[in-house]
Design an enzyme around this catalytic site. Structure first.
Site, PDB file in Angstrom:
ATOM      1  N   TYR A 132      -4.557   1.308  60.469  1.00 60.93           N
ATOM      2  CA  TYR A 132      -4.434   1.359  59.012  1.00 60.93           C
ATOM      3  C   TYR A 132      -5.854   1.092  58.224  1.00 60.93           C
ATOM      4  O   TYR A 132      -6.080   1.678  57.447  1.00 60.93           O
ATOM      5  CB  TYR A 132      -3.288   0.460  58.467  1.00 60.93           C
ATOM      6  CG  TYR A 132      -1.769   1.228  58.540  1.00 60.93           C
ATOM      7  CD1 TYR A 132      -1.420   1.444  59.797  1.00 60.93           C
ATOM      8  CD2 TYR A 132      -1.299   1.412  57.305  1.00 60.93           C
ATOM      9  CE1 TYR A 132      -0.125   2.000  59.866  1.00 60.93           C
ATOM     10  CE2 TYR A 132      -0.094   2.053  57.337  1.00 60.93           C
ATOM     11  CZ  TYR A 132       0.733   2.334  58.769  1.00 60.93           C
ATOM     12  OH  TYR A 132       1.883   3.082  58.710  1.00 60.93           O
ATOM     13  N   LYS A 199       2.171  -1.738  73.591  1.00 63.13           N
ATOM     14  CA  LYS A 199       2.115  -0.530  74.476  1.00 63.13           C
ATOM     15  C   LYS A 199       0.986  -0.858  75.198  1.00 63.13           C
ATOM     16  O   LYS A 199      -0.038  -0.198  75.184  1.00 63.13           O
ATOM     17  CB  LYS A 199       1.660   0.607  73.381  1.00 63.13           C
ATOM     18  CG  LYS A 199       1.752   2.064  73.788  1.00 63.13           C
ATOM     19  CD  LYS A 199       3.098   2.649  74.197  1.00 63.13           C
ATOM     20  CE  LYS A 199       2.918   3.909  75.032  1.00 63.13           C
ATOM     21  NZ  LYS A 199       3.882   4.445  75.625  1.00 63.13           N
ATOM     22  N   ASP A 232       8.032   2.770  72.484  1.00 65.26           N
ATOM     23  CA  ASP A 232       8.984   3.905  72.854  1.00 65.26           C
ATOM     24  C   ASP A 232      10.220   3.443  73.355  1.00 65.26           C
ATOM     25  O   ASP A 232      11.221   3.988  73.007  1.00 65.26           O
ATOM     26  CB  ASP A 232       8.360   5.007  73.483  1.00 65.26           C
ATOM     27  CG  ASP A 232       7.565   4.266  75.017  1.00 65.26           C
ATOM     28  OD1 ASP A 232       7.513   2.921  75.132  1.00 65.26           O
ATOM     29  OD2 ASP A 232       6.958   4.975  75.948  1.00 65.26           O
ATOM     30  N   ASP A 256       5.723   0.147  60.944  1.00 63.05           N
ATOM     31  CA  ASP A 256       6.075   1.039  59.942  1.00 63.05           C
ATOM     32  C   ASP A 256       7.152   2.184  60.483  1.00 63.05           C
ATOM     33  O   ASP A 256       8.077   2.694  60.025  1.00 63.05           O
ATOM     34  CB  ASP A 256       4.789   1.924  59.868  1.00 63.05           C
ATOM     35  CG  ASP A 256       4.937   3.042  58.493  1.00 63.05           C
ATOM     36  OD1 ASP A 256       5.871   2.868  57.888  1.00 63.05           O
ATOM     37  OD2 ASP A 256       4.008   3.821  58.436  1.00 63.05           O
ATOM     38  N   ASP A 260      11.324   2.448  59.754  1.00 59.34           N
ATOM     39  CA  ASP A 260      12.125   3.422  58.904  1.00 59.34           C
ATOM     40  C   ASP A 260      13.256   3.940  59.913  1.00 59.34           C
ATOM     41  O   ASP A 260      14.377   3.991  59.411  1.00 59.34           O
ATOM     42  CB  ASP A 260      11.044   4.620  58.892  1.00 59.34           C
ATOM     43  CG  ASP A 260      10.426   4.607  57.696  1.00 59.34           C
ATOM     44  OD1 ASP A 260      10.278   3.532  56.880  1.00 59.34           O
ATOM     45  OD2 ASP A 260       9.926   5.716  57.127  1.00 59.34           O
TER      46      ASP A 260
HETATM   47  C1  IPM Z   1       5.361   1.629  54.320  1.00 56.47           C
HETATM   48  C2  IPM Z   1       5.104   2.868  53.775  1.00 56.47           C
HETATM   49  C3  IPM Z   1       3.499   2.647  53.944  1.00 56.47           C
HETATM   50  C4  IPM Z   1       2.906   2.511  54.990  1.00 56.47           C
HETATM   51  C5  IPM Z   1       3.015   4.035  53.040  1.00 56.47           C
HETATM   52  C6  IPM Z   1       3.377   4.605  51.634  1.00 56.47           C
HETATM   53  C7  IPM Z   1       1.433   3.769  52.925  1.00 56.47           C
HETATM   54  O1  IPM Z   1       5.368   3.838  54.645  1.00 56.47           O
HETATM   55  O2  IPM Z   1       5.653   0.566  53.676  1.00 56.47           O
HETATM   56  O3  IPM Z   1       6.353   1.681  55.156  1.00 56.47           O
HETATM   57  O4  IPM Z   1       2.770   3.112  55.877  1.00 56.47           O
HETATM   58  O5  IPM Z   1       2.794   1.158  55.216  1.00 56.47           O
HETATM   59 MG    MG Z   2       6.822   3.203  56.260  1.00 49.28          MG
END
Ligand code: IPM
Ligand code: MG
Length: 368
Positions: A132, A199, A232, A256, A260
């Site tokens: 990042y 990893k 993974d 990240d 999700d």
């Molecule tokens: C999160 C989001 C952010 C990230 C994006 C919006 C930059 O996906 O907070 O998980 O990737 O960190």
């Molecule tokens: Mg995210």
């Protein structure tokens, strides 16, 4: 979402005798239209001064395609969100995913995979460094020749027709030390094991990661159970959340993606709550952590629950513990009563139980 969540936060904090006052610090494309910047200097200054941010989310895929193409350096998710994380030194990103047995019909996990006492997973993502910030952090230290040869570019210089773009990713020992100590500490306080994600089989930075996790665990936290999983393999276990119960220590990019996935398994990205903390200064930012659902803009449809649960995290951070617990209970009660937003409504027969953003906020407020 913010209107609903701010109202709930203000009301809940009163239970602890705390009065919350919100000050707006504009960011994103709206701010660009008004001030010519998606992160106006004044907003950044105030945000850092205040030090406790309830982040509304920035980024709009439609505007990204128009204004964003003209002003790539202004793309708000990279400019505003990442800049705040870095400026404020938000190293730790907490993303709790809590399975309640009584709400198991909401999630994608098979009911037999959720025990009667539920499951707690706390993803603690390292929110700095990695891919990042790699290029922007290291760019100035690399000679131009090397940069040209490797095609390393800052994000704002990357244009749509590039044929190859190299990005750098890194971890520093010192930052990992701070991060991992905080994660182990958090796990110990709650009596939870640590699952370290890496990893090591292909990525050099994760060799350092595993080495340090092992060393710190052994030397300083021998009482905290520690295990290691490849990212993974961890991903394959999201549907069997018992196998990922505990504190999940994961890198920026891995965290990240995994968080999700976990929120999706729980039922919807709209359920995700998230806090980002600087463990040294106590500065913190509270956001839902799933970007923006801009396809739902203006439709009063988006699920505010993640944002409201994020308000609970914010209240706990400022010492409003009673209010924080009350918000979580109110959310649970509202869901148990059968109310849903559209994203959670897979199994709902009675359409009256499907609420819009505002009405869901009000229902939770009533239960508060
Ligand atoms: C999160 C989001 C952010 C990230 C994006 C919006 C930059 O996906 O907070 O998980 O990737 O960190
Ligand atoms: Mg995210």
């Amino acid at each position: 979402m913010m209107a609903a969540a701010c109202a709930v936060a203000i009301e809940a904090a009163k239970k602890d005798g705390i009065e919350i006052v919100f000050e707006k610090t504009p960011m994103g494309w709206n701010a660009f239209r008004e001030f010519g910047d998606t992160l106006p200097a004044e907003s950044l200054k105030r945000a850092v001064e205040i030090g406790t941010l309830f982040f509304g989310g920035v980024g709009d895929t439609e505007i990204d395609k128009t204004l964003g193409v003209k002003h790539p350096e202004m793309m708000p998710e990279a400019r505003a969100l990442l800049a705040l994380r870095k400026e404020m030194g938000l190293l730790l990103n907490f993303r709790p995913v809590v399975y309640h047995k009584s709400l198991d019909h909401l999630c994608l996990v098979r009911p037999e995979n959720i025990p009667s006492d539920g499951i707690v997973q706390v993803f603690v993502r390292m929110l700095l460094e990695d891919s990042y910030f790699g290029t922007s952090d290291l760019y100035d230290h690399i000679g131009c020749g090397v940069r040209d040869q490797l095609m390393i570019k800052l994000k704002k210089e990357v244009v749509g027709d590039e044929e190859a773009v190299v990005e750098l990713a890194y971890y520093r020992r010192e930052t990992l030390l701070k991060y991992m100590r905080a994660v182990f500490w958090y796990a110990r306080e709650r009596g939870l094991p640590v699952i370290s994600i890496d990893k090591t089989n292909v990525m050099a930075r994760y060799v350092l990661w595993r080495k340090m996790a092992t060393e710190i665990g052994k030397a300083e936290f021998p009482d905290v159970p520690l295990s290691h999983l490849y990212v993974d393999a961890a991903n394959a276990l999201l549907g069997m959340p018992m196998k990922l119960a505990g504190v999940i220590m994961c890198g920026n990019e891995h965290g990240d993606i995994l968080s999700d996935g976990a929120a999706g398994m729980l039922g919807s990205l709209g359920m995700m709550c998230s806090s980002a903390v600087n463990p040294e200064t106590g500065s913190a930012m509270f956001e839902s952590g799933a970007g923006t659902a801009c396809d739902l803009k203006g439709k009063d449809k988006v699920n505010p629950i993640g944002r409201i649960l994020t308000a609970a995290m914010m209240l706990r951070h400022i010492g409003a513990k009673v209010g924080a617990g009350a918000i979580e209970k109110a959310v649970e009660k509202t869901l148990l009563a059968g109310y849903r937003t559209a994203d959670l409504a897979r199994l709902v027969d009675n359409r009256d139980m499907i609420l819009g953003t505002e009405a869901m906020g009000e229902a939770i407020m009533t239960n508060l």
